[in-house]
Design a protein around this motif. Structure first.
Motif, PDB file in Angstrom:
ATOM      1  N   TYR A  16       0.811  -1.226   0.000  1.00 27.73           N
ATOM      2  CA  TYR A  16       0.000   0.000   0.000  1.00 27.73           C
ATOM      3  C   TYR A  16       0.840   1.270   0.000  1.00 27.73           C
ATOM      4  CZ  TYR A  16      -4.004  -2.993   0.697  1.00 27.73           C
ATOM      5  OH  TYR A  16      -4.975  -3.943   0.522  1.00 27.73           O
ATOM      6  N   TRP A  71      -9.591   5.354  -5.870  1.00 23.61           N
ATOM      7  CA  TRP A  71      -9.503   5.333  -4.403  1.00 23.61           C
ATOM      8  C   TRP A  71      -8.235   4.597  -3.991  1.00 23.61           C
ATOM      9  CZ3 TRP A  71     -12.436   1.322  -1.051  1.00 23.61           C
ATOM     10  CH2 TRP A  71     -12.220   1.566   0.310  1.00 23.61           C
ATOM     11  N   HIS A  80      -7.195   2.804  -1.500  1.00 23.85           N
ATOM     12  CA  HIS A  80      -7.656   2.041  -0.344  1.00 23.85           C
ATOM     13  C   HIS A  80      -6.464   1.432   0.396  1.00 23.85           C
ATOM     14  CE1 HIS A  80      -7.170  -0.641  -3.750  1.00 23.85           C
ATOM     15  NE2 HIS A  80      -7.016  -1.643  -2.910  1.00 23.85           N
ATOM     16  N   SER A 113      -5.521  -1.483   3.965  1.00 26.54           N
ATOM     17  CA  SER A 113      -6.042  -2.612   4.739  1.00 26.54           C
ATOM     18  C   SER A 113      -5.036  -2.918   5.841  1.00 26.54           C
ATOM     19  CB  SER A 113      -6.232  -3.834   3.831  1.00 26.54           C
ATOM     20  OG  SER A 113      -6.769  -4.921   4.534  1.00 26.54           O
ATOM     21  N   ARG A 118     -13.331  -5.192  -1.065  1.00 26.45           N
ATOM     22  CA  ARG A 118     -12.679  -4.136  -0.271  1.00 26.45           C
ATOM     23  C   ARG A 118     -13.347  -2.843  -0.676  1.00 26.45           C
ATOM     24  NH1 ARG A 118     -11.930  -0.988   2.934  1.00 26.45           N
ATOM     25  NH2 ARG A 118      -9.966   0.008   3.559  1.00 26.45           N
ATOM     26  N   GLY A 119     -14.185  -2.313   0.227  1.00 24.21           N
ATOM     27  CA  GLY A 119     -14.980  -1.141  -0.068  1.00 24.21           C
ATOM     28  C   GLY A 119     -16.453  -1.500  -0.012  1.00 24.21           C
ATOM     29  N   ASP A 149     -16.006   2.645  -0.731  1.00 25.58           N
ATOM     30  CA  ASP A 149     -15.561   3.675   0.191  1.00 25.58           C
ATOM     31  C   ASP A 149     -16.730   4.507   0.664  1.00 25.58           C
ATOM     32  OD1 ASP A 149     -15.743   4.645  -2.411  1.00 25.58           O
ATOM     33  OD2 ASP A 149     -14.254   6.201  -2.117  1.00 25.58           O
TER      34      ASP A 149
END
Length: 414
Positions: free
Chosen positions: A257, A284, A286, A288, A356-357, A359
């Motif tokens: 990330y 986005w 993102h 984690s 994932r999301g 958002d």
């Protein structure tokens, strides 16, 4: 008196009639197989057509047939040209956060550990948790006569009645080790039995820590040590034996990330003129936290990584990933495969998805519905499929199922 025709003449006339009738028909019609046959190329083409006709940012698609790679393709962008360091192409080796598809891998890991420690799915989970936890856990979880008696099978089927703390019961929060213990101390909640709760699978890292690493749960760094031990188990028992090399430590996932080129998440349908009102971004960035979701989510894998795992899971007589015995228990119990279709048109379609999301939302309206989504599916005829996208495409499972069903044709009427 009428003359009788010779019997041999009747035979000749009949034979000529039959030959003439046969000549009018297509010979292939006499020998075709009218049973349904699966056309794997039609399946592949149908999925590609569906995905590329829907204005999508990017996707990856891989198909195995009886454990052998049959097809792979990618489309679109991992990062759009309007985002930092873009454009970056999507490929079948681009690694994405596969979110809850990680639960399938967590189930494999725990079943490997259980077999080596001679632990059955019907055994009580409490007996294998850290020693100092056991006497503090609510007694119903270890009372064999209680409906809340906690077995490994219940845990892996989301049938525990653990009242996990957190903001929402379903899908529930990813919990720290301390919060998992707090939840086990609370009385069972019958309404949680059968409810999808992420923390059922975060407990996997605690159990593997006990099975193989004999961790000290009283160490002030126990949360970190426990997660690190779980990733070490994945590396040694799943990733290395299969020659795949994803980020396989918490630090490496965090480094992913920090990379300026990892795949961003986008809306679906894709709208390249969109701008996040907060920062003007299209995609986005993102993140984690592996120290919270280890065991349950957050692994960073490509479609090729997942296809390799599926191939060895289903088709390896050498049992390099998992024994056939434990594999068959996972399949029979749908352990880590909670989104399977049990009454598919052509049998059981084993499946798990992940998101994932999307958002967050703001007072100004929806913002921004960007996500990364993943889906694995194992069909009863030996076909295995992986479909990943860096968009909020909400119907990946439907795309795979519907095109699989549509690819069955009669041999006489293709």
């Amino acid at each position: 008196m009428e003359k009788k025709r010779p019997i041999w003449l009747l035979f000749i006339v009949t034979a000529l009639f039959i030959v003439a009738a046969c000549e009018k028909n297509d010979p292939s019609d006499q020998f075709c197989d009218d049973s349904l046959q699966f056309d794997i190329d039609e399946f592949v083409e149908g999925v590609i057509s569906d995905m590329e006709s829907q204005n999508i940012s990017g996707y990856q698609f891989v198909v195995n047939n009886d454990g052998t790679l049959y097809h792979s393709n990618a489309f679109g962008l991992a990062r759009h040209e309007n985002d930092p360091n873009g454009p970056i192409d999507m490929t079948v080796n681009t690694r994405l956060n596969v979110a809850s598809v990680s639960k399938f891998i967590g189930a494999i890991a725990l079943m490997i550990a259980m077999e080596e420690r001679n632990v059955s799915l019907e055994f009580n989970v409490v007996n294998y948790l850290p020693e100092s936890w056991r006497d503090t856990i609510h007694p119903d979880f270890r009372d064999v006569d209680s409906p809340h008696y906690l077995t490994f099978k219940k845990l892996l089927r989301m049938e525990s009645s653990i009242d996990f703390i957190g903001s929402t019961p379903r899908p529930g929060d990813m919990l720290s080790e301390a919060d998992m213990l707090t939840s086990l101390i609370r009385p069972p909640n019958a309404n949680r039995d059968g409810l999808y709760q992420n923390a059922n699978f975060t407990l996997i890292r605690v159990l593997i820590g006990e099975f193989f690493f004999q961790l000290d749960e009283n160490n002030e760094d126990y949360d970190t040590i426990c997660t690190d031990a779980y990733f070490k188990f994945l590396e040694e028992r799943i990733f290395k034996p299969l020659n795949i090399n994803p980020p396989d430590t918490a630090d490496e996932i965090n480094d992913y990330y920090d990379s300026p080129t990892y795949a961003m998440a986008y809306q679906w349908p894709f709208n390249e003129s969109f701008q996040d009102p907060a920062d003007g971004s299209l995609g986005w960035l993102h993140t984690s936290d592996p120290y919270l979701n280890g065991g349950s989510g957050g692994l960073v894998l490509s479609s090729m990584d997942l296809a390799t795992i599926l191939a060895f899971f289903k088709n390896d007589p050498q049992e390099r990933l998992i024994s056939n015995t434990q594999r068959d228990k996972i399949i029979a119990g749908e352990l880590g495969l909670f989104e399977s279709t049990l009454d598919g048109t052509y049998g059981v379609y084993l499946s798990k998805g992940g998101t994932r999301g999307p958002d967050g939302r703001t007072a100004n309206g929806n913002c921004c519905d960007r996500a990364v989504r993943s889906r694995i599916m194992m069909f009863p005829n030996g076909v295995e499929a992986v479909l990943l996208t860096n968009s909020n495409h909400t119907s990946l499972g439907t795309v795979l199922r519907s095109n699989f069903d549509s690819a069955w044709k009669s041999g006489c009427n293709p």
